[in-house]
Design an enzyme around this catalytic site. Structure first.
Site, PDB file in Angstrom:
ATOM      1  N   GLN A  11    -131.021  26.450  -0.664  1.00  0.00           N
ATOM      2  CA  GLN A  11    -131.886  27.624  -0.396  1.00  0.00           C
ATOM      3  C   GLN A  11    -131.098  28.722   0.314  1.00  0.00           C
ATOM      4  OE1 GLN A  11    -136.114  27.100   0.736  1.00  0.00           O
ATOM      5  NE2 GLN A  11    -135.358  25.236   1.713  1.00  0.00           N
ATOM      6  N   LEU A  12    -130.445  28.353   1.418  1.00  0.00           N
ATOM      7  CA  LEU A  12    -129.703  29.351   2.178  1.00  0.00           C
ATOM      8  C   LEU A  12    -128.500  29.850   1.382  1.00  0.00           C
ATOM      9  CD1 LEU A  12    -129.024  30.972   4.698  1.00  0.00           C
ATOM     10  CD2 LEU A  12    -127.863  28.941   5.615  1.00  0.00           C
ATOM     11  N   ILE A  37    -117.852  18.493   1.324  1.00  0.00           N
ATOM     12  CA  ILE A  37    -117.328  18.590   2.695  1.00  0.00           C
ATOM     13  C   ILE A  37    -117.107  17.216   3.349  1.00  0.00           C
ATOM     14  CG2 ILE A  37    -118.255  20.931   3.062  1.00  0.00           C
ATOM     15  CD1 ILE A  37    -120.388  19.648   4.921  1.00  0.00           C
ATOM     16  N   ALA A  60    -125.586  20.848   3.724  1.00  0.00           N
ATOM     17  CA  ALA A  60    -126.145  19.852   4.644  1.00  0.00           C
ATOM     18  C   ALA A  60    -126.859  18.766   3.847  1.00  0.00           C
ATOM     19  CB  ALA A  60    -127.146  20.511   5.603  1.00  0.00           C
ATOM     20  N   TYR A  61    -126.974  17.615   4.461  1.00  0.00           N
ATOM     21  CA  TYR A  61    -127.858  16.560   3.965  1.00  0.00           C
ATOM     22  C   TYR A  61    -129.221  16.879   4.595  1.00  0.00           C
ATOM     23  CZ  TYR A  61    -129.918  11.932   3.308  1.00  0.00           C
ATOM     24  OH  TYR A  61    -130.749  10.892   2.952  1.00  0.00           O
ATOM     25  N   THR A  62    -130.221  17.231   3.761  1.00  0.00           N
ATOM     26  CA  THR A  62    -131.486  17.737   4.316  1.00  0.00           C
ATOM     27  C   THR A  62    -132.709  16.855   4.001  1.00  0.00           C
ATOM     28  OG1 THR A  62    -131.737  19.155   2.374  1.00  0.00           O
ATOM     29  CG2 THR A  62    -130.750  20.164   4.321  1.00  0.00           C
ATOM     30  N   TYR A 125    -131.943  12.351  10.854  1.00  0.00           N
ATOM     31  CA  TYR A 125    -131.526  13.697  10.410  1.00  0.00           C
ATOM     32  C   TYR A 125    -131.192  14.571  11.627  1.00  0.00           C
ATOM     33  CZ  TYR A 125    -132.158  18.553   8.878  1.00  0.00           C
ATOM     34  OH  TYR A 125    -132.004  19.909   8.671  1.00  0.00           O
ATOM     35  N   LYS A 129    -127.528  16.119  12.700  1.00  0.00           N
ATOM     36  CA  LYS A 129    -127.276  17.563  12.841  1.00  0.00           C
ATOM     37  C   LYS A 129    -126.744  17.867  14.245  1.00  0.00           C
ATOM     38  CE  LYS A 129    -128.164  20.498  10.287  1.00  0.00           C
ATOM     39  NZ  LYS A 129    -127.334  21.160   9.236  1.00  0.00           N
ATOM     40  N   TRP A 150    -138.223  25.143   9.456  1.00  0.00           N
ATOM     41  CA  TRP A 150    -139.248  25.313   8.423  1.00  0.00           C
ATOM     42  C   TRP A 150    -138.807  26.342   7.357  1.00  0.00           C
ATOM     43  CZ3 TRP A 150    -144.965  25.028  10.436  1.00  0.00           C
ATOM     44  CH2 TRP A 150    -145.088  23.978  11.350  1.00  0.00           C
TER      45      TRP A 150
END
Ligand code: NAP
Length: 296
Positions: A11-12, A37, A60-62, A125, A129, A150
């Site tokens: 998304q980002l 990575i 990232a692993y989200t 998670y 992080k 969110w």
């Protein structure tokens, strides 16, 4: 300036490519296939080959719930992967802008969390992080952590898309009303990161360390869902909306326990012109893009 972006399909990552398209920056973007990575050697050679002026880590692993069972997988990306980036950046003196999460807090707070507040993640998670944040602090000097929350956008999977999908086939929906946070449009976060990149280009300085960036007004998931449905009706994205019922977290158990309250205070970057996004406006923009991707 030349910017190295990881996680370009997220998304980002996608929103950051969109906001950079209107600039003169040279963006070198990697998907997880092109740059994983988790592999120190790949990270080091990508950074050495591209010689970027700055690194933006959107990888990232989200999968918050899956992480409870896949702890190694979450840490491999969110902690070790970030360490690889930190070491490579430090070796060449390149700054790194990294994104973290409100889930580093336990959610027992009653007022907005400051960046300096005590962290106590309650999920794998969140812990992975936080380990990524610590890896940056340990292995490089010029880093910025932006904790966000969110995240929604027209891309990928997120709460907005889930609500719209459920609205197509259900007449009634129950949504948790006792967890509070700030919805954040990935496009606003991307613009905030772009402002920081521009600032670094001009001054060769940044406010190194940990900061918060999220949408402006706290709400519950139930409140967020109500707003999504209201705006979707207005825009003609939905013809009818399901009847919404407010439920408690206890009535909707998940493998990873969500923080009850994860509102982030976002004051530390205001001097640089980075202020919380108006998520109501951004949600309208996002829904319009979803309705008519060619026009917007
Ligand atoms: N989403 C939220 O609600 C939320 C909330 C708070 C904080 N955040 C943080 O915000 C940041 C951006 O989140 P997002 O919603 O944009 O995430 P996202 O949509 O899940 O995207 C994450 C990206 O990371 C990539 N990735 C995964 N493993 C990788 C690896 N080993 N090497 C390189 N790339 C890898 C994924 O690539 P593939 O698609 O190929 O797997 C994916 O494109 C993350 O740091 C996240 O922790 C998100």
């Amino acid at each position: 300036m030349r910017i190295l972006l990881t996680g370009k399909h997220g998304q980002l990552g996608r929103c950051f490519q969109d906001v950079c398209a209107a600039t003169n920056h040279e963006l070198i973007s990697y998907s997880s296939d092109e740059l994983d990575i988790r592999h120190a050697g790949h990270v080091s050679s990508a950074v050495t080959t591209t010689q970027p002026d700055i690194i933006v880590n959107a990888a990232a692993y989200t999968a918050v719930d899956n992480a409870e069972k896949e702890s190694d997988a979450a840490y491999a990306v969110n902690a070790q992967g970030v360490e690889h980036l930190a070491r490579a950046a430090q070796q060449l003196g390149i700054p790194i802008i990294h994104v973290s999460t409100d889930y580093v807090f336990d959610g027992a707070g009653v007022e907005p969390y400051k960046p300096s507040d005590l962290t106590r993640p309650c999920t794998v998670y969140g812990a992975s992080k936080l380990a990524g944040e610590q890896a940056l602090a340990e292995h490089c000097t010029k880093y910025m952590v932006l904790r966000t929350a969110w995240v929604f956008s027209e891309y990928g999977n997120n709460f907005v898309k889930t609500m719209l999908r459920l609205a197509q086939d259900r007449d009634a929906l129950s949504v948790v009303a006792d967890q509070y946070g700030c919805p954040t449009y990935a496009g606003d976060l991307a613009r905030a990161i772009l402002i920081l990149c521009n600032h670094y280009q001009q001054t060769h300085e940044l406010a190194w360390g940990v900061h918060h960036y999220c949408g402006d007004l706290p709400t519950s998931w139930h409140g967020f869902a109500r707003t999504i449905f209201g705006k979707s009706r207005e825009l003609g994205l939905l013809k009818t909306t399901p009847q919404l019922t407010a439920i408690s977290s206890e009535q909707y158990p998940t493998p990873a326990e969500r923080p009850e309250y994860s509102v982030l205070e976002c004051l530390t970057l205001s001097e640089l012109g980075v202020r919380p996004g108006n998520w109501h406006e951004s949600l309208s923009h996002c829904l319009k893009k979803m309705k008519d991707p060619v026009v917007y």
